[in-house]
Write an enzyme that holds these catalytic residues in place. Structure first.
Site, mmCIF file in Angstrom:
data_model
loop_
_atom_site.group_PDB
_atom_site.id
_atom_site.type_symbol
_atom_site.label_atom_id
_atom_site.label_comp_id
_atom_site.label_asym_id
_atom_site.label_seq_id
_atom_site.Cartn_x
_atom_site.Cartn_y
_atom_site.Cartn_z
ATOM 1 C CB THR A 138 -0.882 0.041 1.268
ATOM 2 O OG1 THR A 138 -0.040 0.292 2.403
ATOM 3 C CG2 THR A 138 -1.647 -1.257 1.473
ATOM 4 C CG ASP A 139 -0.319 4.923 -1.643
ATOM 5 O OD1 ASP A 139 0.298 4.283 -2.530
ATOM 6 O OD2 ASP A 139 -1.362 5.570 -1.852
ATOM 7 C CB CYS A 140 0.945 3.798 4.772
ATOM 8 S SG CYS A 140 -0.561 2.836 4.719
ATOM 9 C CE1 TYR A 141 2.707 -0.663 8.199
ATOM 10 C CE2 TYR A 141 0.625 0.335 7.494
ATOM 11 C CZ TYR A 141 1.537 0.031 8.484
ATOM 12 O OH TYR A 141 1.284 0.401 9.776
#
Lengths: 402, 135
Positions: A138-141
């Protein structure tokens, strides 16, 4: 004269508490009488060491750089799949999980050499364990793959959390059919070739506190060689089964959910185990102290093997088909004699739970309490008792195409 | 008269020789095969119970050794890993010769390897893999 847990703890702190095991209390009550025994003895230690399939551990492995969200992805420890439906790096390892490539019982009856229970034992033993994870990113992970060795000492948290342990009594398993059967109660030979039982009997925690007068939510216990707590009543808790006059249940009844820091535990008290043709599990060592608050509680702890009865169940037909009928009732003194009579046949018995290891646990807990290292706790709330009407229900299946 | 259980390891060059026949014919020994397995081009394993006169038994075993067969007493065959055993007792009713017995006082399982016939039923019955076969 009645005592309180607070008073007993004061004695423990001063090193003056009288602590005996659930085996030793039997002779003390026989020799001194109930009133004197209840006055003199402060704590009775109970214990059990047997396979408990509803066991597992949740782990926080720590964040990687760049970060990965294992949650919603997949992960394995030593090739054994773990549950990854939590936040980014929390996983839960169940005792009965098997590697995807394990042949199970395709090679009949199935060897089941390694699974979740063994991973827990290896972790506790301080061995490096292989963590493999995949995620969707994901964008954060952003990270999608992870392969690394992990060691229990480096994990943020490793917590044993078992939804169902410490069964209050258990079935005796036999096989009426004409073929060998492979069960969680061991290999059962045809035509009543053997009878396997699984309880520490007179040492078993809930058989010594049949109405859950002292063991409740929050009770501090010996768990896997470390300190743990009763978290809740266990799954399939069933306090309403029939009881003898002593209050002791005549069939599997109460259960406990327990929790404790895996990092403090010892591999000798958490052993991966294999039941040939059945699967893997975890053998868990648990010890529970019972404060002798009054004569009635003392009387419960003085229960003997010969006064604890249980049901003989056919595992070739009755158990798998969910037919509850018992082939008869036996007590633990009979089971421990090595032979019981079933349908007029002399049947050799085998244990699944280790009595000698349970004695060791009861003695270890006794030493901890005597040394002042282990204080007793007041339960925060009681477990559902006989009067609660709480029962263990079968699943009512409903067709999907309605 | 003696009666002994032994484990014979045949190197691959001996697998096609009538060795046991000679034990009967030349040394007058009675045999009972407890276990046999041959891996072609590798080795053969035979667990035998031999009965006969002490003198014949000794000469027969000498013959085996001179032929290149490795001879071991059977008691070394199945061993218990003491560190692993939890003394649960699930093996006890599985053992056909009462080599695994619960001590009524200690509630520990005793392993009498002189009674063991190396049938190996306990190997897989043991949940913690404490029973091991050593060849």
């Amino acid at each position: 004269m009645a005592k309180t847990i607070k008073e007993i703890n004061e004695k423990i702190k001063k090193g003056k508490a009288v602590v005996v095991t659930a085996e030793e209390i039997i002779d003390i009550v026989d020799k001194k009488g109930l009133a004197k025994a209840a006055e003199e003895v402060d704590v009775v230690t109970t214990a059990t060491f047997g396979p408990m399939c509803s066991s597992g551990a949740y782990i926080n492995v720590g964040h990687t750089k760049p970060k990965i969200k294992i949650g919603g992805g997949k992960a394995t420890l030593n090739d054994v799949p773990v549950y990854a439906g939590f936040a980014a790096v929390d996983i839960y390892l169940g005792a009965t999980a098997l590697p995807d490539e394990d042949p199970r019982n395709k090679l009949y009856p199935g060897d089941f050499e390694y699974g979740g229970g063994h991973v827990i034992e290896d972790l506790v033993a301080g061995k490096d364990v292989k963590l493999v994870a995949s995620a969707y990113g994901t964008d954060c992970y952003p990270r999608k793959k992870l392969e690394t060795w992990v060691n229990i000492k480096d994990l943020n948290e490793a917590v044993l959390f078992n939804p169902r342990n410490v069964y209050q009594n258990y079935n005796v398993a036999v096989n009426l059919s004409d073929r060998v059967i492979y069960t969680y109660m061991g290999t059962l030979k045809p035509h009543l070739g053997n009878a396997n039982y699984c309880s520490a009997g007179q040492l078993s925690p809930l058989l010594n506190d049949p109405y859950y007068k002292t063991i409740g939510i929050g009770t501090r216990i010996f768990l896997g060689g470390g300190i743990g707590y009763v978290a809740w009543h266990g799954t399939q808790h069933n306090p309403t089964v029939k009881r003898k006059e002593s209050g002791v249940t005549q069939a599997p009844a109460g259960t406990l959910a327990v929790i404790g820091d895996l990092k403090q535990m010892k591999p000798e008290w958490l052993r991966g185990a294999t039941f040939h043709g059945y699967g893997v599990t975890l053998t868990v060592g648990i010890g529970i102290p019972i404060p002798i608050l009054n004569e009635q509680i003392c009387k419960y702890t003085a229960i003997k093997d010969e006064d604890i009865w249980t049901q003989i169940i056919d595992y070739s037909e009755n158990y798998p088909q969910g037919k509850g009928s018992s082939l008869g009732e036996v007590n633990y003194a009979q089971l421990k004699s090595g032979h019981i009579k079933v349908q007029d046949k002399d049947v050799p018995t085998g244990g699944i739970s280790s009595y000698s290891k349970a004695v060791e646990i009861a003695n270890t807990l006794k030493t901890w309490i005597k040394k002042g290292d282990f204080l007793l706790t007041e339960p925060v709330a009681s477990l559902p008792g006989e009067e609660s009407g709480y029962t263990f229900k079968p699943l009512k299946e409903r067709p999907l195409d309605k | 008269m003696v009666s002994k259980k032994i484990v014979l390891h045949f190197p691959n060059k001996l697998v096609d020789q009538p060795i046991v026949y000679k034990l009967v014919k030349d040394y007058n020994l009675k045999f009972n095969i407890l276990k046999a397995s041959i891996t072609p081009k590798e080795e053969g394993l035979l667990v035998l119970e031999l009965n006969g006169e002490e003198k014949d038994y000794k000469q027969g075993v000498n013959y085996l050794k001179e032929s290149g067969v490795k001879v071991q007493p059977l008691s070394r065959d199945v061993v218990r890993n003491e560190a692993k055993c939890t003394h649960c007792g699930v093996c006890v009713p599985i053992c056909p010769t009462a080599a695994l017995v619960v001590d009524p006082l200690t509630r520990k399982v005793n392993f009498y390897n002189d009674k063991c016939i190396a049938c190996e039923l306990c190997i897989k019955a043991c949940p913690v893999r404490a029973m091991e076969v050593h060849f």
